[in-house]
Enzyme design. Structure first.
Site, PDB file in Angstrom:
ATOM      1  NE  ARG A 122      -1.122   0.155   4.839  1.00 39.17           N
ATOM      2  CZ  ARG A 122      -0.253   0.735   5.659  1.00 39.17           C
ATOM      3  NH1 ARG A 122       0.336   1.872   5.341  1.00 39.17           N
ATOM      4  NH2 ARG A 122       0.046   0.178   6.817  1.00 39.17           N
ATOM      5  CG  HIS A 153      -3.804   0.985   8.809  1.00 42.61           C
ATOM      6  ND1 HIS A 153      -3.931  -0.288   8.333  1.00 42.61           N
ATOM      7  CD2 HIS A 153      -4.742   1.128   9.784  1.00 42.61           C
ATOM      8  CE1 HIS A 153      -4.905  -0.906   8.999  1.00 42.61           C
ATOM      9  NE2 HIS A 153      -5.417  -0.070   9.875  1.00 42.61           N
ATOM     10  CE1 TYR A 186       3.638   1.942   8.648  1.00 41.96           C
ATOM     11  CE2 TYR A 186       2.623   3.572  10.109  1.00 41.96           C
ATOM     12  CZ  TYR A 186       2.549   2.744   9.003  1.00 41.96           C
ATOM     13  OH  TYR A 186       1.408   2.731   8.240  1.00 41.96           O
TER      14      TYR A 186
HETATM   15  C1  LIG Z   1      -9.697  -8.382  16.014  1.00 48.18           C
HETATM   16  C2  LIG Z   1      -9.047  -7.068  15.711  1.00 48.18           C
HETATM   17  N1  LIG Z   1      -7.890  -6.750  16.327  1.00 48.18           N
HETATM   18  C3  LIG Z   1      -7.294  -5.560  16.070  1.00 48.18           C
HETATM   19  C4  LIG Z   1      -7.848  -4.676  15.207  1.00 48.18           C
HETATM   20  C5  LIG Z   1      -7.181  -3.354  14.896  1.00 48.18           C
HETATM   21  N2  LIG Z   1      -6.646  -3.378  13.529  1.00 48.18           N
HETATM   22  C6  LIG Z   1      -7.287  -2.759  12.527  1.00 48.18           C
HETATM   23  S1  LIG Z   1      -6.504  -2.949  11.069  1.00 48.18           S
HETATM   24  C7  LIG Z   1      -5.289  -3.877  11.757  1.00 48.18           C
HETATM   25  C8  LIG Z   1      -4.148  -4.408  10.934  1.00 48.18           C
HETATM   26  C9  LIG Z   1      -4.548  -5.463   9.961  1.00 48.18           C
HETATM   27  O1  LIG Z   1      -3.515  -5.728   9.084  1.00 48.18           O
HETATM   28  P1  LIG Z   1      -3.675  -6.667   7.830  1.00 48.18           P
HETATM   29  O2  LIG Z   1      -4.453  -7.879   8.196  1.00 48.18           O
HETATM   30  O3  LIG Z   1      -2.325  -6.868   7.257  1.00 48.18           O
HETATM   31  O4  LIG Z   1      -4.595  -5.824   6.828  1.00 48.18           O
HETATM   32  P2  LIG Z   1      -4.290  -4.416   6.122  1.00 48.18           P
HETATM   33  O5  LIG Z   1      -4.853  -3.371   7.043  1.00 48.18           O
HETATM   34  O6  LIG Z   1      -2.832  -4.287   5.916  1.00 48.18           O
HETATM   35  O7  LIG Z   1      -5.065  -4.456   4.842  1.00 48.18           O
HETATM   36  C10 LIG Z   1      -5.494  -4.010  13.137  1.00 48.18           C
HETATM   37  C11 LIG Z   1      -4.588  -4.748  14.055  1.00 48.18           C
HETATM   38  C12 LIG Z   1      -9.074  -5.036  14.595  1.00 48.18           C
HETATM   39  N3  LIG Z   1      -9.680  -4.247  13.711  1.00 48.18           N
HETATM   40  N4  LIG Z   1      -9.648  -6.236  14.866  1.00 48.18           N
END
Ligand SMILES: Cc1ncc(C[n+]2csc(CCOP(=O)(O)OP(=O)(O)O)c2C)c(N)n1
Ligand SMILES: [Mg+2]
Length: 356
Positions: A252, A256, A265
């Site tokens: 990306r 985020h 970061y």
């Molecule tokens: C169960 C849960 N834990 C924590 C979060 C907070 N959170 C939102 S996005 C994210 C990161 C997810 O990363 P990834 O799976 O790589 O997806 P990306 O955002 O990179 O598309 C986190 C930890 C959440 N939404 N749900």
């Protein structure tokens, strides 16, 4: 133990086809459709970031850089298939048939934005990470029991593979041999956490071995690799050959979400460099130029048409009737809990107070 999961490409960064067996299927018509969707998704994403900055929608999740993953996989679906997206997959949703206005309503915080378009099984985006994977396995099980030829695609990020739900979803799907494609977009970050800090495995594809299902690692910025590999996985699913895990390696470019600052970061030079080298749209343009299919006038017209469509959707979203604040409380549970009723009463008491 060494697992070998090389990244598969059909088209390299220079826009050259490196797997000639697919060449015949890359018709000019297919390529033009892909290109239009790539431009449409990118233009929409940029517009949404701008709308958020102007306070016209709420917090927004951009996907710029991941368009080939989303467009390529969504174009491989058939009408009766299911789509389980995350908060970053509205590029896939709009390609599969969700209207832009609907997606804008979602980002405006409206429950109406979660209603699937008529005739399309697009589930509302999952924000709790990985929860959609067991749901997708369940939907696929239902299709299998009904004896249909419908398949399911479920999207998730690299971070989601560290959640229990990821493993439960793959295990159920494998044990029941159901028609689901687990489509992972490995953008190499879970918010600010790089993949190397959340897993010891070198790839995500290798995690398929534990469930005895095919694990495929592809270049997620190569729309042909995404399209043809997803199509083959869906085909296996439809023919009773069970689930597949696809790892699409991508990046990306931006934050985020609009509340994040990636410069805290990671080095911003990396995204800048990738825009020049591995960008999914530039790569497609290089391919079209090589084929003699590139037409500047046509490309300008595509850009104009999608921009107009997006402007119309924004205008429609802004004309939409105002939300009823009671919705915030009424749609949490079928029967409201006393805490929700208390909050609802407190809100309306406060509202009456400020309105005199
Ligand atoms: C169960 C849960 N834990 C924590 C979060 C907070 N959170 C939102 S996005 C994210 C990161 C997810 O990363 P990834 O799976 O790589 O997806 P990306 O955002 O990179 O598309 C986190 C930890 C959440 N939404 N749900
Ligand atoms: Mg990620």
């Amino acid at each position: 133990m060494e697992f070998q999961f090389p990244i598969m490409q059909i088209m390299n960064e220079q826009g050259c086809i490196v797997r000639s067996e697919y060449r015949e299927q890359m018709t000019k018509e297919l390529v033009m459709t892909m290109y239009r969707h790539l431009i449409r998704t990118r233009t929409f994403d940029r517009k949404c970031v701008s709308l958020q900055r102007q306070g016209r929608i709420g917090t927004y999740v951009p996907y710029e850089g991941q368009e080939a993953c989303q467009v390529g996989s969504a174009l491989a679906l058939c009408d009766g298939d299911w789509m389980f997206p995350t908060y970053r997959d509205h590029g896939a949703m709009m390609t599969f048939g969700c209207s832009l206005m609907q997606i804008l309503l979602y980002w405006k915080g409206r429950t109406e934005g979660c209603v699937p378009p008529a005739g399309k099984k697009i589930v509302p985006p999952s924000v709790p990470i990985a929860t959609q994977l067991p749901h997708a396995a369940g939907a696929a099980y239902a299709e299998k029991r009904k004896g249909t030829k419908n398949a399911v695609i479920v999207y998730f990020g690299d971070g989601a593979t560290s959640e229990g739900d990821f493993h439960e979803g793959l295990n159920f799907a494998s044990v029941f041999n159901v028609p689901v494609v687990f489509f992972n977009q490995n953008n190499q970050y879970a918010i600010s956490v790089p993949i190397t800090r959340q897993m010891k495995s070198k790839t995500i594809a290798q995690k398929a071995l534990a469930y005895d299902i095919p694990g495929i690692r592809i270049d997620g910025n190569d729309i042909f690799a995404v399209y043809f590999e997803t199509q083959q996985a869906l085909e296996r699913a439809r023919n009773g050959r069970g689930p597949t895990l696809i790892e699409a390696v991508t990046w990306r470019y931006g934050a985020h979400t609009t509340s994040d600052d990636p410069s805290k970061y990671r080095d911003q030079e990396e995204s800048k460099r990738r825009r020049e080298t591995t960008d999914p749209i530039k790569r497609m343009e290089r391919f079209m130029q090589r084929e003699g299919w590139w037409d500047e006038k046509w490309a300008n017209q595509v850009q104009e048409e999608v921009s107009m469509e997006i402007e119309q959707a924004v205008a429609e979203m802004e004309r939409y009737p105002k939300a009823n604040p009671a919705d915030m409380f009424d749609y949490v549970f079928a029967q409201p809990t006393w805490t929700i009723t208390e909050q609802k009463n407190a809100y309306f008491q406060w509202k009456r107070g400020i309105e005199g």
